[in-house]
Write an enzyme that holds these catalytic residues in place. Structure first.
Site, PDB file in Angstrom:
ATOM      1  CD  GLU A  17       4.890  11.695  -4.898  1.00 26.31           C
ATOM      2  OE1 GLU A  17       4.820  10.851  -5.809  1.00 26.31           O
ATOM      3  OE2 GLU A  17       4.612  11.451  -3.723  1.00 26.31           O
ATOM      4  CB  THR A  48       0.837  13.889  -2.703  1.00 28.45           C
ATOM      5  OG1 THR A  48       0.968  14.968  -1.788  1.00 28.45           O
ATOM      6  CG2 THR A  48       2.192  13.324  -3.050  1.00 28.45           C
ATOM      7  CB  ALA A  51      -4.151  10.389   3.818  1.00 32.21           C
ATOM      8  CG  HIS A  77      -0.481  12.241  -6.778  1.00 35.95           C
ATOM      9  ND1 HIS A  77       0.289  11.507  -5.907  1.00 35.95           N
ATOM     10  CD2 HIS A  77       0.362  12.643  -7.755  1.00 35.95           C
ATOM     11  CE1 HIS A  77       1.537  11.467  -6.353  1.00 35.95           C
ATOM     12  NE2 HIS A  77       1.608  12.164  -7.464  1.00 35.95           N
ATOM     13  N   GLY A 108      -6.086   5.245  -2.604  1.00 34.04           N
ATOM     14  CA  GLY A 108      -5.753   5.997  -1.387  1.00 34.04           C
ATOM     15  C   GLY A 108      -5.644   5.056  -0.209  1.00 34.04           C
ATOM     16  CB  ALA A 127      -6.823   2.307  -8.051  1.00 34.70           C
ATOM     17  CE1 TYR A 147       1.630   0.749  -3.381  1.00 34.69           C
ATOM     18  CE2 TYR A 147       0.229  -0.148  -5.129  1.00 34.69           C
ATOM     19  CZ  TYR A 147       0.496   0.825  -4.179  1.00 34.69           C
ATOM     20  OH  TYR A 147      -0.368   1.891  -4.036  1.00 34.69           O
ATOM     21  CE  LYS A 167      -3.499  -0.446  -9.743  1.00 33.13           C
ATOM     22  NZ  LYS A 167      -3.095   0.314  -8.520  1.00 33.13           N
ATOM     23  CE  LYS A 274      13.845  18.315   4.183  1.00 34.43           C
ATOM     24  NZ  LYS A 274      13.116  19.277   4.949  1.00 34.43           N
TER      25      LYS A 274
HETATM   26  P1  FAD Z   1      -5.573  -0.345  -5.452  1.00 34.84           P
HETATM   27  O1  FAD Z   1      -5.005  -0.543  -6.810  1.00 34.84           O
HETATM   28  O2  FAD Z   1      -7.050  -0.290  -5.326  1.00 34.84           O
HETATM   29  O3  FAD Z   1      -4.990  -1.517  -4.526  1.00 34.84           O
HETATM   30  C1  FAD Z   1      -5.185  -1.495  -3.124  1.00 34.84           C
HETATM   31  C2  FAD Z   1      -5.207  -2.927  -2.596  1.00 34.84           C
HETATM   32  O4  FAD Z   1      -6.387  -3.603  -3.090  1.00 34.84           O
HETATM   33  C3  FAD Z   1      -4.039  -3.779  -3.047  1.00 34.84           C
HETATM   34  O5  FAD Z   1      -3.715  -4.650  -1.965  1.00 34.84           O
HETATM   35  C4  FAD Z   1      -4.541  -4.553  -4.249  1.00 34.84           C
HETATM   36  O6  FAD Z   1      -3.887  -5.798  -4.393  1.00 34.84           O
HETATM   37  C5  FAD Z   1      -6.019  -4.729  -3.896  1.00 34.84           C
HETATM   38  N1  FAD Z   1      -6.894  -4.651  -5.090  1.00 34.84           N
HETATM   39  C6  FAD Z   1      -6.742  -3.866  -6.184  1.00 34.84           C
HETATM   40  N2  FAD Z   1      -7.771  -4.058  -7.045  1.00 34.84           N
HETATM   41  C7  FAD Z   1      -8.580  -4.977  -6.468  1.00 34.84           C
HETATM   42  C8  FAD Z   1      -9.819  -5.576  -6.866  1.00 34.84           C
HETATM   43  N3  FAD Z   1     -10.375  -5.267  -8.044  1.00 34.84           N
HETATM   44  N4  FAD Z   1     -10.390  -6.474  -6.021  1.00 34.84           N
HETATM   45  C9  FAD Z   1      -9.835  -6.796  -4.821  1.00 34.84           C
HETATM   46  N5  FAD Z   1      -8.647  -6.252  -4.405  1.00 34.84           N
HETATM   47  C10 FAD Z   1      -8.035  -5.357  -5.220  1.00 34.84           C
HETATM   48  N6  FAD Z   1      -1.919   8.033  -1.319  1.00 34.84           N
HETATM   49  C11 FAD Z   1      -2.600   9.187  -1.104  1.00 34.84           C
HETATM   50  O7  FAD Z   1      -3.491   9.228  -0.235  1.00 34.84           O
HETATM   51  N7  FAD Z   1      -2.303  10.320  -1.800  1.00 34.84           N
HETATM   52  C12 FAD Z   1      -1.347  10.343  -2.772  1.00 34.84           C
HETATM   53  O8  FAD Z   1      -1.106  11.374  -3.401  1.00 34.84           O
HETATM   54  C13 FAD Z   1      -0.618   9.137  -3.042  1.00 34.84           C
HETATM   55  N8  FAD Z   1       0.339   9.085  -4.000  1.00 34.84           N
HETATM   56  C14 FAD Z   1       0.960   7.897  -4.293  1.00 34.84           C
HETATM   57  C15 FAD Z   1       1.886   7.847  -5.341  1.00 34.84           C
HETATM   58  C16 FAD Z   1       2.518   6.649  -5.674  1.00 34.84           C
HETATM   59  C17 FAD Z   1       3.508   6.634  -6.818  1.00 34.84           C
HETATM   60  C18 FAD Z   1       2.221   5.468  -4.941  1.00 34.84           C
HETATM   61  C19 FAD Z   1       2.912   4.181  -5.288  1.00 34.84           C
HETATM   62  C20 FAD Z   1       1.311   5.507  -3.897  1.00 34.84           C
HETATM   63  C21 FAD Z   1       0.661   6.714  -3.557  1.00 34.84           C
HETATM   64  N9  FAD Z   1      -0.289   6.801  -2.538  1.00 34.84           N
HETATM   65  C22 FAD Z   1      -0.951   7.972  -2.285  1.00 34.84           C
HETATM   66  C23 FAD Z   1      -0.560   5.623  -1.700  1.00 34.84           C
HETATM   67  C24 FAD Z   1      -1.730   4.777  -2.230  1.00 34.84           C
HETATM   68  O9  FAD Z   1      -2.907   5.539  -2.208  1.00 34.84           O
HETATM   69  C25 FAD Z   1      -1.847   3.579  -1.304  1.00 34.84           C
HETATM   70  O10 FAD Z   1      -0.772   2.696  -1.479  1.00 34.84           O
HETATM   71  C26 FAD Z   1      -3.181   2.840  -1.321  1.00 34.84           C
HETATM   72  O11 FAD Z   1      -3.228   1.997  -0.175  1.00 34.84           O
HETATM   73  C27 FAD Z   1      -3.401   1.973  -2.544  1.00 34.84           C
HETATM   74  O12 FAD Z   1      -3.727   2.705  -3.644  1.00 34.84           O
HETATM   75  P2  FAD Z   1      -3.837   1.995  -5.081  1.00 34.84           P
HETATM   76  O13 FAD Z   1      -4.333   2.982  -6.043  1.00 34.84           O
HETATM   77  O14 FAD Z   1      -2.615   1.251  -5.406  1.00 34.84           O
HETATM   78  O15 FAD Z   1      -5.019   0.950  -4.740  1.00 34.84           O
END
Ligand code: FAD
Length: 293
Positions: A17, A48, A51, A77, A108, A127, A147, A167, A274
């Protein structure tokens, strides 16, 4: 090539990444990094998405170069929390027109700036909403974030896994984990998602810890546990940057070897841009990877 097909063909899919340079910094700096990363021959490289949607144009531009200039599959992403439907549509059109076949679809992080200009009302809350739309496009392999220790916003880990299942049901065909330092927590998570009926391949996100500030930032953002043997490294070398970097890389290598012995489907290395660290880590696992077939 679609990443979901890669998981069918390879025993362990190895990915890297990178993140685009900050706004204002020349985009060429990332191409120097990619020159160095490309001969490690990862199965794919992900880029990525800033944010709140910052540096989004560069994500697609860089992902396109990875695929067409370096001949390596790329994963763009994409996040939705601050986007309108129209913006997402435009983004998907651009990703498709660049021949990129793989999208990591996420909500995000919610920007901390209280004055952040969100669409009103929000057009995407989670998401899962974005995944459904990307799936409807019909031409992408879709990844989603997961997670092993639960997402920081979610109070109940079981509920977090239920949302993860949604998802996958909506169209995610592989998962990439948040970074973690304790493999046992990952193995427990894998059992839990198996029981929940989630059967898509999961890539384990591994980060080599290179300095003290990085570890402070990571544990604050990701809320991940530090096992005692990693804590000892941090305590012993926190004021010795060279030793901490050596030990951080060695710890990541040991984690990956253990994951491969367990039978992990993929390893996703957060390179922090890096190349020399990525080279050392990949170099150490390459022989095992080729010997296991
Ligand atoms: P979601 O799946 O929507 O989950 C977010 C929260 O909402 C969780 O607490 C979940 O339990 C809850 N939730 C999910 N679905 C529902 C629902 N239907 N109803 C109620 N609650 C729900 N961030 C960036 O900005 N840019 C990036 O490029 C980026 N890359 C990443 C790559 C990886 C591999 C990972 C693991 C994370 C990355 N992130 C990135 C961070 C990520 O955007 C954050 O962790 C964000 O807060 C959650 O995104 P998510 O898609 O998991 O959200």
């Amino acid at each position: 090539m679609k990443i979901k097909d890669m998981f069918e063909q390879k025993k362990t899919v190895i990915s890297l990444e990178i993140f685009p340079p900050k706004i204002g910094a020349p985009v060429e700096t990332i191409y120097k990094t990619l020159d160095d990363l490309s001969d490690l021959k990862p199965d794919f490289i992900s880029v990525t998405y800033g944010a709140g949607g910052k540096a989004k144009d560069r994500t697609v531009e860089i992902a396109s170069k990875i695929k067409h200039k370096y001949g390596i599959e790329s994963l763009a992403h994409l996040t939705c929390i601050s986007a309108t439907k129209e913006e997402i549509k435009k983004n998907l059109d651009e990703i498709r027109s660049q021949g990129i076949e793989n999208i990591l679809a996420m909500r995000g992080d919610i920007p901390e700036d209280p004055d952040f200009d969100f669409p009103n009302p929000l057009q995407y809350e989670h998401a899962v909403d974005l995944i459904g739309e990307v799936k409807e496009e019909g031409c992408f392999s879709i990844g989603a974030a997961c997670y092993p220790e639960g997402h920081v916003d979610c109070e109940c880990k079981i509920q977090d896994i239920k949302y993860l299942k949604e998802k996958v049901d909506k169209g995610a065909d592989f998962l990439i984990t948040q970074l973690f330092f304790d493999n046992e927590l990952f193995y427990r998570f894998m059992e839990q998602i198996d029981l929940a009926g989630i059967d898509v391949p999961v890539s384990a996100g591994i980060i080599p810890v290179l300095n003290k500030n990085q570890i402070l930032r990571i544990t604050k953002l990701a809320g991940c546990a530090i096992p005692p043997k990693f804590q000892r490294i941090l305590d012993r070398y926190e004021n010795n940057p060279a030793a901490l970097k050596e030990a951080g890389e060695a710890y990541a290598i040991e984690q990956i070897i253990d994951l491969m012995a367990w039978g992990v489907r993929g390893v996703h290395l957060y390179t922090m841009n890096k190349p020399e660290t990525a080279r050392r880590i990949i170099g150490n696992i390459e022989n095992i990877r080729s010997l296991q077939g």
